[in-house]
Design an enzyme around this catalytic site. Structure first.
Site, PDB file in Angstrom:
ATOM      1  N   CYS A 103      -3.915   7.644   7.274  1.00 55.02           N
ATOM      2  CA  CYS A 103      -2.555   7.806   7.793  1.00 55.02           C
ATOM      3  C   CYS A 103      -2.586   7.998   9.302  1.00 55.02           C
ATOM      4  CB  CYS A 103      -1.873   9.015   7.161  1.00 55.02           C
ATOM      5  SG  CYS A 103      -1.804   8.932   5.375  1.00 55.02           S
ATOM      6  N   CYS A 156       0.826  -1.206   0.000  1.00 57.31           N
ATOM      7  CA  CYS A 156       0.000   0.000   0.000  1.00 57.31           C
ATOM      8  C   CYS A 156       0.862   1.258   0.000  1.00 57.31           C
ATOM      9  CB  CYS A 156      -0.895   0.043   1.230  1.00 57.31           C
ATOM     10  SG  CYS A 156      -2.083  -1.269   1.273  1.00 57.31           S
TER      11      CYS A 156
END
Lengths: 153, 172
Positions: free
Chosen positions: A131, A61
């Protein structure tokens, strides 16, 4: 022929600018600050019993975070914290900011840190909220590792 | 001068054709089906920080199955939201390349996207925050809190619209 080509190019330029400039997105100044001057980068001795290491993310990712905490065994306070992150600006900034947050906290306080707190401080846009969740996960993984080491010791 | 330019163009084209050949040959070397199987066999993502092991249902899902199931899910969701948008002009929804963006005032912007490397659908909600959903028994379920993606969306969208939005076919 050349002049007409140049004319076309000139007349297209403003259109090009119009279509490109408004779609450009910028990182928030706080993200850029953490990205350019990341706090607490590095590593701790993972063989120590009072050091917990959390490694989260997927290379596929594009984001991997490693966060380490050194805990004072008698008080449960996180004395030192280091991180290393491979990923986007927001991932680096999120992990950098979270190291500032957990330092000096007890592990019971640190485990309560929520991604929303990180996202709010850094003004992360919707696509970058993940994040901040990764940074929250990194702290929890480090605490979990510390606790399992303590149980074994 | 003109000939010089021609030569340069000729040189460039041979260079690029050389480059293409090398790329093509290196592609042939990579093609053995190593890549998809290695991804499906090893889970490279920490789903839960509690370390709950992923079920075989998730690891056995092939990339093609993932794309068709998640694509169908997102298209169904897009259809529902477009339909809602007809009676609620403040709703704006876009779907392209596996990324669905929903503007839902006053909540804000939602992003729901396919995450092929770990066969998940990711949700970024301005209300409940980010979450990742795995395909468990045909439903998209968060392994962090056990909630279904369809239920999360139903609750938050219904809250804005002011009436129960069914969102049929989504984890119901």
């Amino acid at each position: 022929m050349f002049s007409s080509a140049r004319y076309v190019r000139q007349s297209l330029t403003p259109l090009f600018k119009q279509s490109v400039v408004p779609t450009k997105r910028f990182y928030h100044p706080k993200v850029i600050d953490h990205y350019q001057n990341p706090r607490n980068v590095g590593s701790l001795d993972k063989t120590l019993v009072n050091v917990g290491t959390g490694l989260v993310g997927a290379p596929a990712c594009g984001d991997v975070m490693r966060l380490q905490i050194q805990v004072d065994d008698s008080t449960g306070i996180i004395q030192d914290v280091k991180f290393k992150t491979f990923g986007c600006g927001s991932a680096i900034a999120s992990s950098s900011y979270v190291t500032e947050l957990v330092r000096g906290k007890t592990i019971d306080e640190a485990i309560k840190i929520k991604n929303a707190e990180i996202a709010k401080e850094l003004s992360l846009p919707p696509v970058k909220l993940h994040c901040s969740m990764l940074a929250e996960d990194a702290v929890k993984a480090a605490i979990k590792d510390y606790k399992s080491k303590q149980m074994a010791a | 001068m003109f000939r010089n330019q021609l030569q340069r163009i000729a040189l460039f084209s041979t260079r690029s054709s050389l480059l293409r050949v090398t790329i093509r040959s290196s592609k042939i070397k990579v093609t053995p089906t190593l890549l998809p199987t290695s991804i499906s066999q090893t889970r490279q993502y920490s789903v839960t920080t509690q370390g709950i092991p992923t079920t075989s249902q998730i690891t056995e899902l092939t990339p093609n199955e993932f794309h068709s199931i998640s694509g169908e899910y997102l298209e169904t969701l897009f259809d529902h939201l477009e339909y809602l948008g007809e009676s609620n002009p403040s709703i704006d929804v876009e779907y392209s390349q596996g990324v669905l963006t929903l503007d839902l005032p006053p909540n804000g912007t939602y992003v729901i996207n396919k995450q092929p490397p770990n066969k998940q659908i990711w949700l970024s909600s301005p209300v409940s925050g980010p979450d990742r959903f795995d395909l468990v028994e045909g439903k998209w379920v968060s392994l962090r809190n056990g909630l279904k993606l369809g239920d999360v969306l139903r609750e938050e969208i219904s809250g804005v619209i002011g009436e129960q939005v069914p969102l049929e076919g989504l984890d119901d």
